[in-house]
Design a protein around this motif. Structure first.
Motif, PDB file in Angstrom:
ATOM      1  N   ALA B  92       0.792  -1.228   0.000  1.00 41.98           N
ATOM      2  CA  ALA B  92       0.000   0.000   0.000  1.00 41.98           C
ATOM      3  C   ALA B  92       0.830   1.286   0.000  1.00 41.98           C
ATOM      4  O   ALA B  92       0.518   2.221  -0.725  1.00 41.98           O
ATOM      5  CB  ALA B  92      -0.955  -0.017   1.183  1.00 41.98           C
ATOM      6  N   ASP B  93       1.878   1.325   0.810  1.00 39.35           N
ATOM      7  CA  ASP B  93       2.594   2.602   0.903  1.00 39.35           C
ATOM      8  C   ASP B  93       3.846   2.654   0.032  1.00 39.35           C
ATOM      9  O   ASP B  93       4.740   3.451   0.260  1.00 39.35           O
ATOM     10  CB  ASP B  93       2.905   2.953   2.363  1.00 39.35           C
ATOM     11  N   THR B  95       5.247   3.196  -3.952  1.00 37.60           N
ATOM     12  CA  THR B  95       4.811   3.655  -5.258  1.00 37.60           C
ATOM     13  C   THR B  95       4.784   2.453  -6.205  1.00 37.60           C
ATOM     14  O   THR B  95       5.346   1.401  -5.901  1.00 37.60           O
ATOM     15  CB  THR B  95       5.756   4.719  -5.844  1.00 37.60           C
ATOM     16  N   ARG B 133       2.733   6.901  -8.499  1.00 42.43           N
ATOM     17  CA  ARG B 133       1.527   6.824  -7.670  1.00 42.43           C
ATOM     18  C   ARG B 133       1.717   5.777  -6.580  1.00 42.43           C
ATOM     19  O   ARG B 133       2.430   4.801  -6.771  1.00 42.43           O
ATOM     20  CB  ARG B 133       0.339   6.384  -8.528  1.00 42.43           C
ATOM     21  N   LEU B 134       1.005   5.979  -5.478  1.00 42.59           N
ATOM     22  CA  LEU B 134       1.032   4.943  -4.442  1.00 42.59           C
ATOM     23  C   LEU B 134       0.096   3.811  -4.838  1.00 42.59           C
ATOM     24  O   LEU B 134      -0.949   4.046  -5.459  1.00 42.59           O
ATOM     25  CB  LEU B 134       0.567   5.529  -3.106  1.00 42.59           C
ATOM     26  N   ARG B 136      -1.976   2.178  -3.178  1.00 43.43           N
ATOM     27  CA  ARG B 136      -3.334   2.253  -2.647  1.00 43.43           C
ATOM     28  C   ARG B 136      -4.193   3.281  -3.381  1.00 43.43           C
ATOM     29  O   ARG B 136      -5.400   3.308  -3.212  1.00 43.43           O
ATOM     30  CB  ARG B 136      -3.294   2.549  -1.143  1.00 43.43           C
ATOM     31  N   ALA B 137      -3.565   4.151  -4.171  1.00 40.13           N
ATOM     32  CA  ALA B 137      -4.321   5.205  -4.841  1.00 40.13           C
ATOM     33  C   ALA B 137      -4.753   4.804  -6.255  1.00 40.13           C
ATOM     34  O   ALA B 137      -5.277   5.623  -6.994  1.00 40.13           O
ATOM     35  CB  ALA B 137      -3.488   6.486  -4.882  1.00 40.13           C
TER      36      ALA B 137
END
Lengths: 320, 249
Positions: B92-93, B95, B133-134, B136-137
């Protein structure tokens, strides 16, 4: 990706520290700087296993204690305190491996519980073992010079702490750019997915834990040479382990500068609050310090540096 | 063509529950094989046993002529099997680039080499623009793409895809099928679980159908949809009623 800004920042801190070490003569200020650097090292040491790898340790004081006791034992047995650096590191790493081996592969909080248990065990062992000074601890005989790793002024201690801090920060910069660093972050995020790309959880975490323990031990050696008096409450107690963990959490878990920021907040806040409200045995200072920690935890759960990193990411549009 | 993966009599019990009870399947090198079956048939469990996430209770899993049943999960990746998860498991955290780099580090221990390879894989799956982008995004479709990229970065000989199409819009499905074809063209063998047969029909040379933990069919997709046992497993079977009616004493 680039490490340059971090290296410049570290360079600036080293220069400032050296200026303080050689320019300042106020013992109180130098003591603060020394304490700050020592806590920053301990926070970073904790950050390796608890921040990057995500296994919260509540027993980090015992690794610090390994160094402190190694130093006391070397000096009281007529050996060079420099020998305490490898000896303490070895003992700390061994302790970390023994604690970590059965627990670092497990899910849940077993690791944290194990660290508390082992720390309590080690503290009791030190308190009751004659060759470890029992509850009295050790007073180190006074000497002077680089060979004895003792100095009449505080300046050289600040230089040594600065060297240790710089070494630990450089090691962490290298960690962030290494396979181990990526693997630890992956394990923290999702252990199953990490295994699916070939990451050996136990091996990676044991390596991180051993390094973490060795860093804390080095800080312990320096601490013993600085205070020349160590005993279980000042080096092994649970309260110290919790302080170390707090520094890591407040500063920002799993970030390069988090521990330093956490140490700054801890030292400045703790001292400032103690000066203003402390004394008279009322303990107001501790209440206020505790309240501030709670506030930071509630409002900024990623810590100071974590919040800044998040804000930068938002500006770059990494988070939708 | 000799089989890259040979599974025989695979069984997995959770307590008294027999999740798998005799799964046989072959995956030919360079092919795309589909593993299908109704809900609860044991597809994901079979996957987990092949990938090493679960230890099979019995049976053999032979990969490149080597028995790998019961091998530690992280070692299976090193042997050359990559996988994705039915429910996406992103870092999740991290990229997108960092996550794929993590996969690439398996065969390229130097970060610089791993990043270069990750960039190449991201370009291949079409995620280059979102590299910072991460995880999770991302949208679901992109998260699934990221999982495929992460697995591909480990340079597997066999890629296990667990319902990569589930939850995608028809347009996203077409993109995913296109990506699958390019993965095959790269020389990677694919075994994919799909709940929805229509997705597999046009792309899988070979399908294996499991129901109630057993292999009930193995052959071409076209034959699968005409197979009585397969239809029975999927539809809870009017055939069975017919049989009973026709053969009633």
């Amino acid at each position: 990706m680039t490490a340059k800004p971090h290296l410049y920042a570290l360079g600036a801190i080293v220069v400032l520290g050296l200026l303080a070490a050689f320019g300042l003569h106020e013992a109180v200020v130098l003591d603060l700087v020394f304490t700050l650097l020592l806590y920053a090292v301990l926070g970073q040491s904790w950050n390796w296993i608890s921040g990057y790898a995500g296994n919260i340790s509540f027993g980090h004081a015992i690794f610090f204690g390994c160094g402190a006791y190694a130093s006391a034992l070397c000096v009281t047995h007529g050996l060079s305190p420099w020998l305490a650096i490898p000896a303490g590191a070895l003992a700390a790493a061994a302790l970390a491996l023994v604690t970590g081996f059965p627990t670092l592969g497990l899910r849940g909080h077993y690791f944290s519980i194990a660290t508390i248990a082992v720390a309590a065990l080690v503290e009791t062992f030190a308190r009751t073992t004659p060759w470890l000074g029992k509850a009295n601890g050790f007073e180190l005989p006074i000497a002077s010079g680089w060979a004895a790793l003792q100095f009449p002024q505080k300046g050289p201690y600040v230089v040594l702490a600065l060297v240790l801090f710089a070494a630990v920060q450089l090691a962490t910069i290298a960690l962030e750019r290494s396979r181990l660093g990526y693997y630890l972050r992956a394990l923290r995020a999702n252990h199953a997915a990490a295994a699916s790309v070939g990451i050996d959880e136990r091996r990676c975490k044991l390596i991180a834990f051993a390094w973490s323990a060795m860093m804390a031990s080095a800080a312990g050696v320096l601490y013993a040479q600085y205070t020349l008096f160590i005993d279980p409450p000042s080096t092994l107690a649970l309260a110290i382990s919790i302080d170390i963990a707090l520094i890591g959490v407040v500063g920002g878990i799993g970030t390069l500068w988090g521990p330093a920021a956490g140490a700054l907040v801890y030292v400045v806040l703790a001292k400032a609050v103690a000066l203003r409200f402390g004394g008279a045995g009322k303990g107001y200072d501790l209440v206020i310090y505790g309240a501030i920690i709670c506030l930071i935890a509630a409002l900024r759960p990623y810590g100071i540096v974590g919040t800044i990193v998040d804000a930068l990411r938002r500006r770059r549009g990494a988070v939708a | 063509m000799s089989a890259l993966l040979e599974v025989r009599g695979l069984a997995k019990r959770f307590g008294s529950l027999r999740a798998l009870d005799g799964v046989d399947l072959d995956v030919a090198g360079g092919s795309l094989t589909g593993l299908i079956g109704p809900n609860g048939a044991g597809k994901s469990t079979a996957f987990a046993c092949i990938a090493g996430a679960e230890k099979p209770s019995a049976g053999s899993v032979c990969f490149r002529g080597r028995e790998i049943a019961g091998t530690a999960y992280h070692r299976v990746a090193a042997l050359g099997i990559g996988r994705t998860y039915q429910l996406v498991q992103t870092f999740a955290d991290m990229t997108v680039l960092e996550a794929v780099t993590t996969g690439a580090l398996l065969r390229r221990p130097r970060l610089r080499d791993a990043v270069a390879h990750a960039e190449e894989v991201l370009a291949f799956v079409g995620l280059s623009e979102k590299r910072y982008r991460l995880g999770r995004a991302l949208t679901i479709a992109d998260k699934k793409r990221l999982e495929v990229a992460r697995a591909l970065a480990t340079e597997p000989a066999l890629l296990l895809l667990d319902e990569v199409m589930a939850g995608l819009t028809p347009a996203e499905c077409r993109d995913a099928v296109d990506l699958l074809r390019r993965i095959l063209a790269r020389g990677v063998t694919v075994l994919m679980v799909e709940h929805v047969m229509e997705v597999l029909m046009p792309i899988a040379e070979h399908v294996v159908v499991i129901a109630a933990g057993k292999t009930i069919f193995s052959g071409t997709a076209a034959d699968a949809v005409r197979d009585a046992a397969v239809l029975a497993a999927y539809l809870g079977s009017p055939l069975e009623h017919g049989e009973i009616a026709g053969h009633a004493p």
